[in-house]
Design a protein around this motif. Structure first.
Motif, PDB file in Angstrom:
ATOM      1  N   ALA A   1       0.814  -1.217   0.000  1.00 15.97           N
ATOM      2  CA  ALA A   1       0.000   0.000   0.000  1.00 15.97           C
ATOM      3  C   ALA A   1       0.847   1.266   0.000  1.00 15.97           C
ATOM      4  CB  ALA A   1      -0.930  -0.007   1.206  1.00 15.97           C
ATOM      5  N   MET A   2       1.921   1.273   0.789  1.00 20.66           N
ATOM      6  CA  MET A   2       2.694   2.518   0.921  1.00 20.66           C
ATOM      7  C   MET A   2       4.182   2.280   0.775  1.00 20.66           C
ATOM      8  SD  MET A   2       1.138   4.901   3.894  1.00 20.66           S
ATOM      9  CE  MET A   2       2.122   6.289   3.372  1.00 20.66           C
ATOM     10  N   GLN A   3       4.870   3.335   0.430  1.00 25.70           N
ATOM     11  CA  GLN A   3       6.328   3.287   0.390  1.00 25.70           C
ATOM     12  C   GLN A   3       6.842   4.021   1.630  1.00 25.70           C
ATOM     13  OE1 GLN A   3       8.517   5.641  -2.673  1.00 25.70           O
ATOM     14  NE2 GLN A   3       8.940   3.611  -3.475  1.00 25.70           N
ATOM     15  N   LEU A   4       7.448   3.260   2.540  1.00 29.41           N
ATOM     16  CA  LEU A   4       7.982   3.863   3.767  1.00 29.41           C
ATOM     17  C   LEU A   4       9.331   3.224   4.079  1.00 29.41           C
ATOM     18  CD1 LEU A   4       4.798   3.681   6.066  1.00 29.41           C
ATOM     19  CD2 LEU A   4       5.736   5.750   5.028  1.00 29.41           C
ATOM     20  N   PRO A   5      10.298   4.000   4.544  1.00 33.15           N
ATOM     21  CA  PRO A   5      11.592   3.393   4.893  1.00 33.15           C
ATOM     22  C   PRO A   5      11.482   2.603   6.202  1.00 33.15           C
ATOM     23  CG  PRO A   5      11.627   5.749   5.358  1.00 33.15           C
ATOM     24  CD  PRO A   5      10.299   5.458   4.725  1.00 33.15           C
ATOM     25  N   SER A   6      11.947   1.347   6.167  1.00 31.78           N
ATOM     26  CA  SER A   6      11.816   0.523   7.371  1.00 31.78           C
ATOM     27  C   SER A   6      13.002   0.697   8.313  1.00 31.78           C
ATOM     28  CB  SER A   6      11.692  -0.949   6.978  1.00 31.78           C
ATOM     29  OG  SER A   6      12.841  -1.346   6.240  1.00 31.78           O
TER      30      SER A   6
ATOM     31  N   PRO B   1       2.734  -8.524  11.134  1.00 33.67           N
ATOM     32  CA  PRO B   1       1.560  -8.981  10.398  1.00 33.67           C
ATOM     33  C   PRO B   1       0.711  -7.849   9.816  1.00 33.67           C
ATOM     34  CG  PRO B   1       1.253  -9.282  12.764  1.00 33.67           C
ATOM     35  CD  PRO B   1       2.672  -8.882  12.565  1.00 33.67           C
ATOM     36  N   ARG B   2       0.835  -6.652  10.386  1.00 30.01           N
ATOM     37  CA  ARG B   2       0.043  -5.523   9.877  1.00 30.01           C
ATOM     38  C   ARG B   2       0.888  -4.594   8.992  1.00 30.01           C
ATOM     39  NH1 ARG B   2      -4.719  -3.994  12.024  1.00 30.01           N
ATOM     40  NH2 ARG B   2      -4.144  -1.806  12.241  1.00 30.01           N
ATOM     41  N   LYS B   3       1.971  -5.131   8.487  1.00 29.02           N
ATOM     42  CA  LYS B   3       2.860  -4.330   7.627  1.00 29.02           C
ATOM     43  C   LYS B   3       2.113  -3.932   6.349  1.00 29.02           C
ATOM     44  CE  LYS B   3       7.085  -4.840   4.933  1.00 29.02           C
ATOM     45  NZ  LYS B   3       8.397  -5.445   4.799  1.00 29.02           N
ATOM     46  N   ILE B   4       2.259  -2.675   5.957  1.00 36.00           N
ATOM     47  CA  ILE B   4       1.571  -2.206   4.742  1.00 36.00           C
ATOM     48  C   ILE B   4       2.533  -1.482   3.803  1.00 36.00           C
ATOM     49  CG2 ILE B   4      -0.761  -1.954   5.702  1.00 36.00           C
ATOM     50  CD1 ILE B   4       0.442   1.205   5.762  1.00 36.00           C
ATOM     51  N   SER B   5       3.829  -1.698   4.012  1.00 40.14           N
ATOM     52  CA  SER B   5       4.763  -0.843   3.275  1.00 40.14           C
ATOM     53  C   SER B   5       5.918  -1.619   2.674  1.00 40.14           C
ATOM     54  CB  SER B   5       5.327   0.216   4.219  1.00 40.14           C
ATOM     55  OG  SER B   5       6.111  -0.425   5.192  1.00 40.14           O
ATOM     56  N   ALA B   6       6.603  -0.955   1.766  1.00 31.89           N
ATOM     57  CA  ALA B   6       7.844  -1.482   1.195  1.00 31.89           C
ATOM     58  C   ALA B   6       8.823  -0.328   1.122  1.00 31.89           C
ATOM     59  CB  ALA B   6       7.583  -2.042  -0.193  1.00 31.89           C
TER      60      ALA B   6
ATOM     61  N   GLY C   1       3.439  -0.287  -9.885  1.00 37.09           N
ATOM     62  CA  GLY C   1       2.401  -0.798  -8.999  1.00 37.09           C
ATOM     63  C   GLY C   1       2.978  -1.658  -7.890  1.00 37.09           C
ATOM     64  N   ASP C   2       4.288  -1.543  -7.630  1.00 35.20           N
ATOM     65  CA  ASP C   2       4.877  -2.235  -6.476  1.00 35.20           C
ATOM     66  C   ASP C   2       4.365  -1.611  -5.187  1.00 35.20           C
ATOM     67  OD1 ASP C   2       6.270  -3.874  -8.107  1.00 35.20           O
ATOM     68  OD2 ASP C   2       8.237  -2.972  -7.771  1.00 35.20           O
ATOM     69  N   VAL C   3       4.185  -0.296  -5.230  1.00 33.28           N
ATOM     70  CA  VAL C   3       3.557   0.404  -4.108  1.00 33.28           C
ATOM     71  C   VAL C   3       2.453   1.288  -4.680  1.00 33.28           C
ATOM     72  CG1 VAL C   3       5.591   0.449  -2.603  1.00 33.28           C
ATOM     73  CG2 VAL C   3       5.198   2.324  -4.190  1.00 33.28           C
ATOM     74  N   ALA C   4       1.486   1.637  -3.823  1.00 35.24           N
ATOM     75  CA  ALA C   4       0.346   2.386  -4.345  1.00 35.24           C
ATOM     76  C   ALA C   4       0.248   3.796  -3.780  1.00 35.24           C
ATOM     77  CB  ALA C   4      -0.942   1.631  -4.049  1.00 35.24           C
ATOM     78  N   ALA C   5       1.063   4.103  -2.776  1.00 33.72           N
ATOM     79  CA  ALA C   5       1.016   5.462  -2.211  1.00 33.72           C
ATOM     80  C   ALA C   5       2.398   5.853  -1.714  1.00 33.72           C
ATOM     81  CB  ALA C   5       0.008   5.528  -1.063  1.00 33.72           C
ATOM     82  N   VAL C   6       2.718   7.113  -1.879  1.00 28.99           N
ATOM     83  CA  VAL C   6       4.016   7.617  -1.408  1.00 28.99           C
ATOM     84  C   VAL C   6       3.830   8.978  -0.754  1.00 28.99           C
ATOM     85  CG1 VAL C   6       5.520   6.447  -3.098  1.00 28.99           C
ATOM     86  CG2 VAL C   6       4.465   8.605  -3.702  1.00 28.99           C
TER      87      VAL C   6
END
Lengths: 292, 421
Positions: free
Chosen positions: B170-175, B220-225, B241-246
């Motif tokens: 769903a989102m692009q976030l730095p882990s 388990p609730r991870k929504i990001s890459a 389409g690897d991620v849908a929001a940034v």
């Protein structure tokens, strides 16, 4: 008027003067200045004695950086040296075709330098669409996403992979030169005496290249202790969870991120001591071997 | 000072940014100013500036120097007299510019209330998303008022994507870095280190923010890459389409145009969700100021040059070609910025950024802000490791205890850095 005797004694100094001036300006003065700085506070004027060194020794981050650096140095050498030697033995074998081309190909990675290697591996190890991810996906038949560049546990491994790729070819050239300097008559004599592959390797090849391996280890260790560019290029900093924080990066952060030049100078001197210990130990070991 | 504010000649401007250098050269040419624009790498610029402050020579001192927000903290580590830039508060007041610049941005370039640089930008952050993908999943992100709401909607979205045999995150976030956490804290009015150099890591809002974020990037609730490494490749992730929001600061829109033009008509933009009602719907990400080095022999000439290059009509016109909002508030309503944007299906994103910029929280930058952000990264790492190990219960309390340690460590570092002051 200068007497001929005085002129004679001045001549060598006059000739040496340019070099001495350059040495004093670009080596001795900066070195002395950094030592002086390491005993001062952030304002660069208040004398604080050994406080910078005391802070370092009590700083868990510095110890983390030191452990990371030592781990990297050890892992780098443990893999690099045997691979360099193995590759050199392989490419020294007359039964291998295209040896010159292969030697050049392996050596060519060294020519591109760490900046290129950093940029290249940041793409190769890209988690979703890098060649490694594609390869693993094809092997396992499903997308495999490995956080080479985002997982702290893999951060140093990624740096090591790039370092090995960069340096094994160059090490191979050193080993190749050492192998070719071994008198072939020795191997023939050993074969006639009934020595097998392992025996010839252990009693003739290894002693013949040991000095070169010593030099490679020393240069590799000194270079590894100064690791900086690759993690910066791969991670843009000390990596996920500080997984690729090294001593030089700690120094850089102290000097350029927080503007604490005296602390950075102190880190530099600790690194000098560490490098001296590693180099001194390697030279001692080499010296003992020669005496034996 | 030159009579009538005549343009100074033979001066130099240092900038670390190639686009800024090109813009400045154009502006200098248009204004007929014989100015040399020097492109200097950011780190080299820091080193050169430091050597300028220690040198008695006044030769080769640039009239103006551009400083990136990540670098400015270290210049504010000493007393006001030690800051290597000319104080500008009086000049800004007298010329009427103080009231025209975004007040939220002035704090980042100030120490003890004294402004040392003119902000060039505001960089409000919005949420850009693939409207086509979210519409297909029948999920409306504009209704997500809180980060928690957004998290839930993103989970629904990922579940829909999986049901379609896709693996879109769903989102692009730095882990592994706390950059977004620092931005979320800005929204909540928390600066990791305040203007008095006091760490704020024990503020309960820091723990709750990291808890929310850690659950978005791990477990388990991870929504990001994470973004793919390399310049502009984050935009490729969105396009594929690897991620849908940034999260998109205004400067990122130019990257989107360059790297993902095929997304035209498929994107939408909205404000950031918040934690509490009193939070700001945006924050700033990055930034640059222009300052006059204290070592410059004639600050009045340098100030005249600054106004000509950065605060004149020429500068105003030059800035309309980019999505980056200037720091001058009355320049935000340029008609060119209010046009519908085809990349965003006709949404007027210039206007949207302008509206967000008016709600920008203040941002404080100190010599220890970067260290505090690193400390939060370490806490985030420990939190994500705990989540991965199934240790999600009492996570916020655990994070709070780690933050207490980090805060104490930061205090120790600050005390050490202030030794002798």
């Amino acid at each position: 008027m200068i007497s001929p005797q005085a002129r004679r004694s001045l001549t060598p100094w006059t000739m040496l003067a340019p070099l001495l001036l350059l040495f004093a300006a670009f080596f001795a003065y900066p070195l002395a200045r950094s030592l002086w700085l390491s005993f001062h506070a952030t304002d660069r004027s208040t004398f604080v004695g050994l406080a910078n060194f005391g802070f370092l020794l009590s700083d868990p981050l510095f110890w983390w950086a030191t452990l990371n650096t030592i781990f990297y140095t050890t892992a780098y050498l443990v893999i690099q040296i045997p691979f360099c030697l193995g590759l050199a033995i392989l490419l020294n074998n007359r039964r291998v075709h295209w040896r010159s081309l292969l030697r050049f190909l392996f050596f060519s990675t060294y020519l591109v330098g760490p900046v290129f290697a950093g940029v290249l591996f940041s793409q190769i190890l890209a988690p979703r669409d890098g060649p490694v991810a594609d390869l693993l996906g094809n092997i396992f038949g499903r997308p495999i996403e490995i956080g080479w560049l985002t997982d702290r546990r893999l951060a140093m491994t990624s740096v090591l992979i790039a370092s090995w790729w960069l340096s094994i070819g160059a090490g191979m050239v050193y080993c190749l030169a050492a192998l070719q300097a071994i008198d072939p008559a020795l191997r023939e004599a050993a074969s006639i005496d009934g020595a097998g592959c392992w025996g010839r390797f252990r009693h003739i090849t290894l002693p013949g290249v040991s000095a070169t391996l010593g030099v490679l280890s020393l240069l590799g260790a000194v270079g590894a202790l100064q690791l900086f560019e690759l993690p910066v290029l791969l991670f843009g900093g000390p990596g996920p969870g500080l997984g690729a924080l090294t001593i030089v990066m700690y120094l850089f952060n102290a000097g350029f991120e927080t503007g604490n030049a005296p602390l950075a100078a102190a880190v530099g001197w600790v690194l000098v001591v560490l490098t001296a210990i590693v180099s001194g130990s390697a030279l001692l070991v080499a010296d003992r071997r020669v005496r034996r | 000072m030159r009579a009538g504010g005549a343009p100074p000649s033979g001066e130099t401007v240092w900038t670390f940014s190639a686009p800024h250098a090109a813009e400045l050269r154009d502006a200098a040419r248009s204004a007929g100013l014989p100015v040399t624009i020097s492109l200097v790498a950011s780190r080299a610029l820091d080193v050169r500036l430091q050597s300028l402050t220690q040198s008695a020579s006044r030769a080769d001192v640039p009239a103006l120097v551009e400083i990136e927000i990540g670098s400015v903290g270290k210049y504010f580590s000493g007393s006001l007299a030690d800051v290597p830039f000319v104080p500008l508060t009086d000049r800004l007041k007298r010329s009427g510019w103080l009231g025209r610049l975004s007040p939220a941005r002035l704090t980042a370039w100030s120490k003890d209330g004294e402004v040392f640089g003119v902000p060039l930008d505001v960089h409000p952050v919005s949420l850009t998303y693939r409207k086509d993908l979210f519409d297909a999943a029948d999920i409306d992100l504009t209704n997500a008022t809180t980060w928690s709401d957004l998290h839930d909607r993103c989970l629904l979205f990922e579940s829909f994507e999986r049901s379609q045999g896709r693996r879109t995150r769903a989102m692009q976030l730095p882990s592994g870095s706390a950059d977004v956490i620092a931005m979320m804290l800005q929204q909540r009015g928390v600066n990791p280190v305040d203007s008095n150099n006091h760490p704020q890591l024990t503020d309960p809002r820091v723990a709750s923010t990291i808890t929310q974020y850690a659950r978005m990037v791990a477990g388990p609730r991870k929504i990001s890459a994470d973004a793919s490494p390399g310049p502009g490749r984050w935009a490729d992730d969105l396009e594929r389409g690897d991620v849908a929001a940034v999260l998109t600061p205004d400067w990122a829109v130019d990257d989107l145009r360059r790297h993902a033009p095929q997304l035209a008509g498929k994107l939408a933009m909205c404000r950031l969700p918040v934690f509490d009602r009193s939070d700001h719907p945006t924050a700033s990400w990055g930034g640059t100021m222009v300052a006059i080095p204290r070592a410059h022999p004639n600050p009045d000439d340098a100030w005249t040059l600054l106004k000509r290059l950065y605060l004149s009509n020429i500068a105003r016109e030059a800035r309309t070609s980019s999505n980056v909002l200037p720091a001058v508030i009355d320049w935000w309503d340029e008609p060119a910025r209010l046009n519908p944007d085809p990349l965003f299906a006709g949404q007027a994103i210039g206007a949207a950024y302008g509206a967000l910029a008016r709600q920008l929280p203040t941002r404080v930058v100190t010599p220890f802000t970067a260290t505090a952000t690193s400390a939060m990264s370490l806490v985030l790492y420990r939190a994500t490791a705990a989540i991965e190990q199934g240790n999600d219960q009492n996570l916020e309390a655990l994070i709070a205890s780690w933050l207490v340690e980090a805060d104490a460590d930061l205090q120790r570092r600050i005390a050490f850095a202030n030794l002798g002051r």
